[in-house]
Design a protein around this motif. Structure first.
Motif: not given
Lengths: 669, 518
Positions: B94, B348, B352, B448, B452
Motif C-alpha cells: 500500500f 485500507v 481510500l 477502487i 489498491d
C-alpha cells in the motif's frame, strides 16, 4: 438421487445465481441478469420437487436424513459440521419458499425493469432465497443461526435497496439490529443446549432432550424462551415487531417475498422444528401462544386504521403470523404449517397487486388518495380481490380452510385453549373488515387523478417520484424506478406471477378439506411422530362447526366493510370521532416505537454521550495527563542531570523498577 | 526455518538502504513477500495433530544469564505469524504504491518492525520475547512521530505529542514486564541454574505469592498493548496521528501480541495467579467490550470507530482466554487472526475514503457506493465480518469464545453478548454513513483502482476463505491450546474439573477410562 443430494442442489442454484449476477454486473445485460435470477430459483424449486419425490418413495418412518459436507468448526468437543437435515418439514418449507420465490422473481423481472439497480436487486434477491433455504435445511443450531442471520442481512440489503433514501436506510438498520437481537437469543439457546446435551446437532439434541430434561425444568424453559426471542424478532411478534412496517420502504417485490411469503415465517418454522423441546416446556409454549394471540389482535387493530396501503398489508402479515405462532405453539403443527403455505400464496399476491397499484400512483402509497382503480386496472383489481377473499377467509378459499384448522384444534384441545378459538374468531372478524376496507377504498368509486389518466391515455402517471415521508425528490441514479413505473396490465411476467398466485389463493386450500382429504397433514405427520399433542384431532363435527362459524364471520366482516366504506362512507369518520382515544392508540401503532425509543435507544445514546464527552476526556485522559503532570514535576528535579523529558522519564522508571525488583527478590528469597 | 522467517525482513531492510530511493518500496514489498512465502511453507509443513514445538531452534545466546536464542512454531503462533506476514505485504505494498517522504527510512523501519513482531511471536525464551516485544514498538514510535499527521482543531494534537503519549503508556508496561521476566527466571532458578527458556520455566512452578505480583506486571504490559479499558488512553490520539500504511499493520497485528502473551507466558507460567485473578481480568475484558462498543457508536472519525471497535474485539479475545476453557481459547486464537484480517482492510478502506473525499469524518460522507460499487461490496464484506456476522469466521471465533465463557462464567457471557448487538450497530453505521444515504454536495467518489484492488481483494478473499473453513485454523490450534489450558487447570480440585468437562469426557471418567490426576 437421494433426498439430501437434491437438497444440496436446492441450496446451490440460488447461491450460484447470486454470485454470477453479483460478480458479472458489468458484463451481463439486464435481461440476462433477470433470467439467470429467475431460472436459478426455478431450478431450486425443481430440485425441491426432486427431494419431495425421493422422500415419498421411502417408508414414512425413514423420511429423515442428515448429510454434511465438511467439518466446519469441530474442536474441543464442539461438533459443528456443514450439515443439512432433510425431512418432510424442511422439504415442505423448501417447496413453499422456492415456489413462491420463483413467482416473485418473475414479477420483479417486469416490475423492476426501469430500476437502475436491476442487477443488484436480483443478486440480493437470489441471496435472500439462498439464506432462507439454508435456514430451513440447516442440520444443526449453528448453521441455523447462519441462515437466520443471512436472512436478516439480506432483508437489510433489500429494505435499504434504494440506499440514498434515508428513510429506507434507517428502516434497514432497524430491521438489522432487531434481527441481531433475535440471533443472540438463538445463539444463547444454542449454548444452553450444548451445555446440557453436549451437541448442536438436531438429531442428537431431539433424541437426547426427552431423556435429559424433565417437563418444565428451568433449563428447558429457558432454552425455549431464548429460541422464542429469535422467533419473535424474525416473525415480527410483539414487542419485536416494529421493524416490519418500516421495512415497507423497500421495493414492493421485497415486501412480497420477505415480509409475506418467507422470512417472517421463519419463527413459525423454528417452533415447529424444535417442537420436541417446546413440548418439554409447556409453559414456554403457552407464552408463545399468548404472544401470538396478542400480536394477531393488536396488529389487526392497527391494520384497521393504517392509511398506507403497504403498511396496512404489513400489519395484516403480522396478524396472520400471530395465528401461525399460536397454532404451532399449542400443538396444531400441521395446521400452522398449512396456514403458512396458504398465507404465502395470498399475501404475496396482495403485495404484488398493491405494488402494481402503487406503481400506477407513481409510488404514492396513501389510500386516501386512491380510488377507482377497479376500472383503470382490471387485472390487478381482480387479483387483489382474490387475495383479499383468501385473507378474509371467504368460504372455499385457501385461507378459509387453513385458519379454521388452527382454531378447531384449539377447541379440540379444550380447557384454557378455548380462549384461542374465541379470540381467534374476533381477530378473524377484524381481518375480514380490514382486508375489504382496502378493497373498497381503492377499487370502486370515482377514479382518482392517476387512475383517470390511466383510463384516458393508457399510461402510468409520470411525475418525478418523491419520498412520501419526507417530501424529498428521490435519487433515481442509484436505482429508483424513476418516472417510468411498471404495472401488471402492461407486463406479461407480472401478470403470469399474479395469475398463478390468484388461482392458488383461491383453490390452494382444497388439498386439505376436513373429512375429504388431508395432503399436508399426511405428508408432515412423520415429523411429529411420538408427539402427544400432534395426536389430538378435532372431530369432524368440531371441524365443520368451526368452518361454519368462520364462514359467517368472514361474510359478516365483508358486510361491515361494505357498509362502512361503500354504503355510508361518512360513518368511518364519525366512528373515528366517537372513539377518538382508541383511534389515536391504533393509528400511533400502540406507541411501541416510542416505548422502545424511550427505554432502549435514548439511554444507549445518553451513555454514549457520557462516555465520549465526560468519561473519556476527564477520567481516561485525565489519568495520562495526571501521570504526565506528575512526571513533569518529578522531571524538573531530574532536569538538572538530564535534559529531555522522555529520557529522564525512562531513566526514572528504570531506576524505580530496578529498585522494586530488587526489593521483591530480596524479600521472597 | 524459524530463523529464516524471522530475519528475512530485516535482511531485506538493510540491503534496501543501499538501493536508490525509487526502488526501495518495491524491494520492501519483495522482502515481505519472501517472508510470506517462507511462512506459507512453514504452515504447509506444519504437523496438524501435534502440540509440540515445531521448526524449533535452540542455541545458547548469553549463557551466563541463561538466555537462549530459542524460536519455534506451534498452534498458538502459527496463524499469527501468517497473519503478520500477510498484513505486512499489504501494508508495505500500500505504501509502495504511493509517494513516501524519506522512502528509505520509511521502508527500513517497516521491515524492522516486521522482524521485531515476528520475533515476539516466534520467541520461546522469555527474555527474547521481552526484547522483541519492546523492540517492536521502536520503529512505530518513529513511523508515527515522523510520518504522522498533526491534528488541529478541538482535541487537536501533534503527531509527536500523540507518540509521546503512546511511549509513556507502553514504556511503563514494558519496564514492568522486563522486571517481571527477570524475577520469574531468578525465582524459578531458586539459586540453581538460571534459565529464561519457556519450556524450562514451564516445568518449575513459582510459588503462589510470587506468581501473584508477577502476573500483574505481565498483565499490565499486555493490557496496555491491546489496549484494554482504562489503559487505552494512548489509542485515540495515536490512531489519529499514525500514517495509514503503518496503522494497517499496527492495528492488525500489534494488539494481538498482547493477547498472545497471555496465552504464551501468563497462563502456563502463572497458573495459580491466573485462576485467582480470572474474574478480575474478565471484568476488565467485559468493560473493554462494553466501553469500546459504546465509544465506537458515538464516534464520527472512521479511524476511531475502527480503533474503539478493536478495544471491544480485544475484550472478547481476552474474555475467551480467561474463560480458561479449551474452546474459549481456541476461539480467542481464531479471533486474533480474524480481527487482524478485518481491521487491516478496514484501514485500507479508510485510506481510500480519505483519498476520495478528503475527510475521515463519516458525517461528511455519504452515497459513495454509486460510483464505487466494487469498493462498496468489498467494504461490505469487511464490515459484516467485523460485526461477526454468522457465516463469517469471526462469528465462529466469538461463538467459541462465548461458549467457553458460558461454560465457565455464565453471567459474564450474558453481559459480553450485548457487545454483539452493539457491534452490529456501529459496524453497519460505518458502512451506511459512508456508502449509503445522500451524497453531500461536491463530494467526489470513484471506483477502487487496480493497484489498491490488488491489496484489498486478497485480504477479502482471506476473510471469505476462513469463513468457509475456519476449521483450518481451529484444528491446528486446538492441540497446543488444550495443553496450555490443561496446565492452568491442573491444580483445580477434581470436582470443578469434572464440572467443566464435556459429556464424552465425563462418561469416560465414570467408566474409569480417564483419570483425573490431582
Amino acid at each position: 438421487m437421494s433426498a439430501t443430494a437434491w437438497a444440496w442442489l436446492v441450496l446451490l442454484f440460488p447461491l450460484l445465481g447470486s454470485i454470477v449476477i453479483g460478480v458479472g454486473f458489468h458484463a451481463l445485460p439486464q435481461k440476462v441478469a433477470g433470467i439467470i435470477g429467475t431460472v436459478s430459483i426455478a431450478l431450486a424449486f425443481a430440485c425441491g420437487i426432486g427431494a419431495l419425490l425421493s422422500l415419498l418413495g421411502e417408508d414414512p418412518e425413514a423420511r429423515h436424513h442428515a448429510s454434511s459436507l465438511w467439518d466446519y468448526a469441530s474442536v474441543a468437543g464442539l461438533d459443528i459440521k456443514l450439515g443439512i437435515f432433510v425431512d418432510p418439514l424442511s422439504v415442505f418449507m423448501v417447496l413453499i419458499v422456492t415456489g413462491v420465490s420463483t413467482l416473485i422473481h418473475l414479477y420483479s423481472y417486469g416490475y423492476m425493469q426501469s430500476d437502475e439497480g436491476y442487477h443488484r436487486f436480483f443478486s440480493y434477491l437470489n441471496f435472500f432465497v439462498f439464506s432462507m433455504l439454508l435456514l430451513v435445511l440447516a442440520g444443526n443450531f449453528v448453521l441455523l443461526t447462519v441462515g437466520w442471520a443471512f436472512v436478516g442481512f439480506a432483508s437489510y440489503a433489500l429494505i435499504s435497496f434504494w440506499y440514498r433514501r434515508e428513510t429506507a436506510t434507517r428502516a434497514g438498520m432497524k430491521a438489522f439490529v432487531i434481527n441481531v437481537v433475535g440471533d443472540i437469543g438463538l445463539v444463547l439457546a444454542a449454548f444452553l443446549i450444548f451445555r446440557e446435551l453436549g451437541s448442536f446437532d438436531y438429531g442428537t439434541v431431539f433424541e437426547k432432550a426427552p431423556e435429559v430434561f424433565t417437563t418444565n425444568e428451568w433449563t428447558i424453559t429457558a432454552i425455549c424462551l431464548l429460541l422464542l426471542v429469535g422467533a419473535f424478532a424474525k416473525s415480527a411478534q410483539l414487542p419485536l415487531h416494529t421493524w416490519l412496517p418500516d421495512a415497507m420502504e423497500g421495493p414492493t417485490p421485497v415486501s412480497s417475498l420477505i415480509h409475506a411469503a418467507t422470512m417472517v415465517t421463519a419463527g413459525v418454522y423454528l417452533i415447529a422444528r424444535t417442537h420436541v423441546l417446546f413440548e418439554l416446556a409447556p409453559t414456554a409454549a403457552d407464552i408463545a401462544a399468548f404472544v401470538g394471540l396478542a400480536t394477531l389482535l393488536v396488529a389487526a387493530t392497527m391494520a384497521l386504521v393504517m392509511t398506507d396501503l403497504k403498511r396496512a398489508i404489513a400489519y395484516s402479515t403480522m396478524s396472520q403470523i400471530g395465528y401461525m405462532i399460536m397454532g404451532v405453539s399449542i400443538g396444531a403443527y400441521s395446521a400452522g404449517m398449512f396456514h403458512l403455505m396458504t398465507h404465502a400464496f395470498f399475501k404475496a399476491l396482495l403485495f404484488m397487486a398493491a405494488g402494481s397499484i402503487i406503481a400506477a400512483m407513481a409510488n404514492d402509497q396513501n389510500i386516501d388518495r386512491m380510488s377507482g382503480f377497479g376500472k383503470a386496472m382490471r387485472f390487478t383489481s381482480i387479483t387483489f380481490v382474490c387475495g383479499a377473499l383468501a385473507l378474509a377467509a371467504f368460504p372455499g378459499t385457501s385461507g378459509f380452510f387453513s385458519k379454521d384448522e388452527i382454531l378447531a384444534f384449539a377447541e379440540a384441545r379444550g380447557g384454557m385453549y378455548l380462549i384461542f378459538t374465541v379470540l381467534g374468531y374476533v381477530g378473524a372478524l377484524m381481518t375480514a373488515i380490514y382486508s375489504f376496507r382496502l378493497v373498497f377504498r381503492v377499487l370502486p368509486g370515482r377514479p382518482c387523478k392517476e387512475a383517470q389518466e390511466l383510463i384516458d391515455t393508457g399510461h402510468v402517471a409520470h411525475e418525478a417520484p418523491k419520498n412520501p415521508a419526507t417530501g424529498e425528490p428521490e435519487d433515481t441514479d442509484v436505482g429508483f424506478p424513476g418516472p417510468e413505473h411498471h404495472i401488471a396490465e402492461q407486463s406479461l411476467p407480472m401478470r403470469v406471477a399474479m395469475g398463478v398466485l390468484a388461482v392458488l389463493a383461491l383453490v390452494g386450500g382444497l388439498i386439505q378439506i376436513p373429512g375429504v382429504d388431508d395432503v399436508v397433514t399426511k405428508f408432515l405427520d412423520p415429523v411429529w411422530e411420538g408427539s402427544p399433542l400432534a395426536a389430538i384431532e378435532p372431530t369432524l363435527g368440531e371441524d365443520y362447526t368451526g368452518l361454519g362459524i368462520g364462514g359467517v364471520i368472514a361474510l359478516l366482516g365483508i358486510g361491515i366493510a361494505y357498509v362502512l366504506y361503500v354504503r355510508r362512507p361518512e360513518l368511518p369518520r364519525r366512528l373515528e370521532q366517537r372513539l377518538r382515544p382508541l383511534h389515536t392508540l391504533f393509528a400511533n401503532k400502540w406507541y411501541f416505537d416510542e416505548a422502545i425509543d424511550f427505554l432502549v435507544v435514548r439511554p444507549a445514546l445518553a451513555i454514549g454521550r457520557f462516555a465520549n464527552r465526560t468519561f473519556e476526556r476527564f477520567v481516561v485522559d485525565g489519568l495520562v495527563n495526571g501521570t504526565a503532570e506528575t512526571v513533569r514535576g518529578a522531571g524538573g528535579v531530574v532536569r538538572a542531570v538530564q535534559s529531555g523529558f522522555v529520557r529522564s522519564y525512562a531513566l526514572l522508571l528504570i531506576a524505580g523498577f530496578a529498585g522494586l525488583a530488587l526489593y521483591f527478590l530480596l524479600s521472597s528469597s | 526455518m524459524s530463523s529464516a522467517i524471522l530475519w528475512a525482513p530485516l535482511a531485506f531492510g538493510l540491503l534496501g538502504l543501499f538501493l536508490p530511493q525509487k526502488a526501495v518500496g518495491w524491494w520492501a514489498v519483495l522482502g515481505t513477500a519472501v517472508t510470506l512465502g517462507l511462512a506459507i511453507v512453514a504452515a504447509v509443513g506444519f504437523d496438524t495433530g501435534s502440540s509440540a514445538m515445531q521448526y524449533a531452534v535452540d542455541e545458547p545466546w548469553i549463557s551466563g544469564l541463561g538466555v537462549d536464542y530459542s524460536l519455534g512454531i506451534d498452534g498458538l503462533n502459527l496463524f499469527l505469524i501468517l497473519l503478520t506476514a500477510v498484513l505486512w505485504v499489504g501494508g508495505v505494498a500500500f505504501a509502495a504504491f504511493r509517494e513516501q517522504e524519506r522512502a528509505k527510512s520509511f521502508f527500513f523501519l517497516m521491515l524492522v518492525a516486521e522482524t521485531a513482531t515476528l520475533g515476539a511471536f516466534l520467541a520461546q525464551d522469555l527474555l527474547l520475547f521481552v526484547l522483541f516485544f519492546d523492540l517492536m514498538l521502536v520503529p512505530f514510535y518513529f513511523l508515527f512521530g515522523a510520518w504522522g499527521h498533526d491534528r488541529s482543531g478541538e482535541g487537536g494534537i501533534t503527531a509527536s505529542a500523540a507518540t509521546l503519549k503512546m511511549i509513556v503508556y507502553t514504556l511503563i508496561g514494558s519496564l514492568l514486564m522486563l522486571v517481571a521476566a527477570i524475577a520469574t527466571a531468578v525465582l524459578a532458578a531458586d539459586g540453581g541454574h538460571l534459565t529464561f527458556s519457556l519450556a524450562a520455566l514451564n516445568e518449575h512452578g513459582l510459588g503462589e505469592g510470587s506468581q501473584r505480583w508477577i502476573f500483574w506486571f505481565f498483565a499490565a504490559a499486555f493490557l496496555v498493548k491491546m489496549p484494554a479499558f482504562m489503559l487505552h488512553g494512548w489509542m485515540p490520539d495515536a490512531y489519529r496521528a499514525a500514517p495509514l500504511p503503518a496503522l494497517i499493520v499496527f492495528s492488525g497485528v500489534l494488539a494481538k501480541v498482547g493477547a498472545y502473551g497471555f496465552l504464551r507466558v501468563v497462563l502456563p507460567l502463572f497458573p495459580d495467579a491466573t485462576v485467582e485473578f480470572q474474574e478480575v481480568i474478565l471484568m476488565i475484558a467485559l468493560a473493554s467490550i462494553l466501553y469500546g462498543s459504546v465509544m465506537a457508536f458515538t464516534q464520527t472519525n472512521v479511524r476511531l470507530i475502527a480503533g474503539y471497535s478493536s478495544v471491544a474485539q480485544l475484550g472478547f479475545i481476552t474474555a475467551g482466554i480467561f474463560a480458561l476453557q479449551a474452546d474459549g481459547s481456541d476461539g480467542a486464537v481464531l479471533q486474533m487472526v480474524n480481527h487482524g484480517l478485518v481491521v487491516a482492510p478496514l484501514f485500507v478502506v479508510v485510506a481510500l475514503l480519505l483519498e476520495r473525499t478528503g475527510t475521515e469524518d463519516i458525517s461528511e460522507m455519504g452515497g459513495l457506493a454509486l460510483r464505487a460499487p466494487v469498493l462498496a461490496a468489498l467494504f461490505l464484506i469487511v464490515v459484516l465480518a467485523t460485526l461477526a456476522m454468522p457465516g463469517s469466521a469471526n462469528f465462529i471465533g466469538e461463538f467459541y469464545i462465548l461458549n467457553g465463557l458460558f461454560e465457565a462464567k455464565i453471567v459474564f457471557a450474558f453481559v459480553a453478548i450485548s457487545g454483539v448487538a452493539m457491534s452490529a450497530y456501529y459496524a453497519l453505521r460505518l458502512y451506511q454513513q459512508t456508502m449509503h444515504n445522500r451524497k453531500p454536495e461536491g463530494l467526489l467518489s470513484r471506483e477502487i483502482g487496480l493497484r489498491d484492488g490488488l491489496i484489498l481483494v486478497p485480504l477479502v478473499l482471506c476473510i471469505v476463505g476462513l469463513a468457509l473453513y475456519p476449521q483450518v485454523v481451529l484444528e491446528r490450534t486446538a492441540p497446543s491450546v488444550a495443553q496450555t489450558v490443561a496446565k492452568v487447570r491442573q491444580n483445580e480440585p477434581p470436582e470443578s474439573r469434572l464440572a467443566s468437562m464435556s459429556l464424552e469426557e465425563k462418561a469416560e471418567v465414570e467408566s474409569g477410562a480417564l483419570k483425573i490426576v490431582p
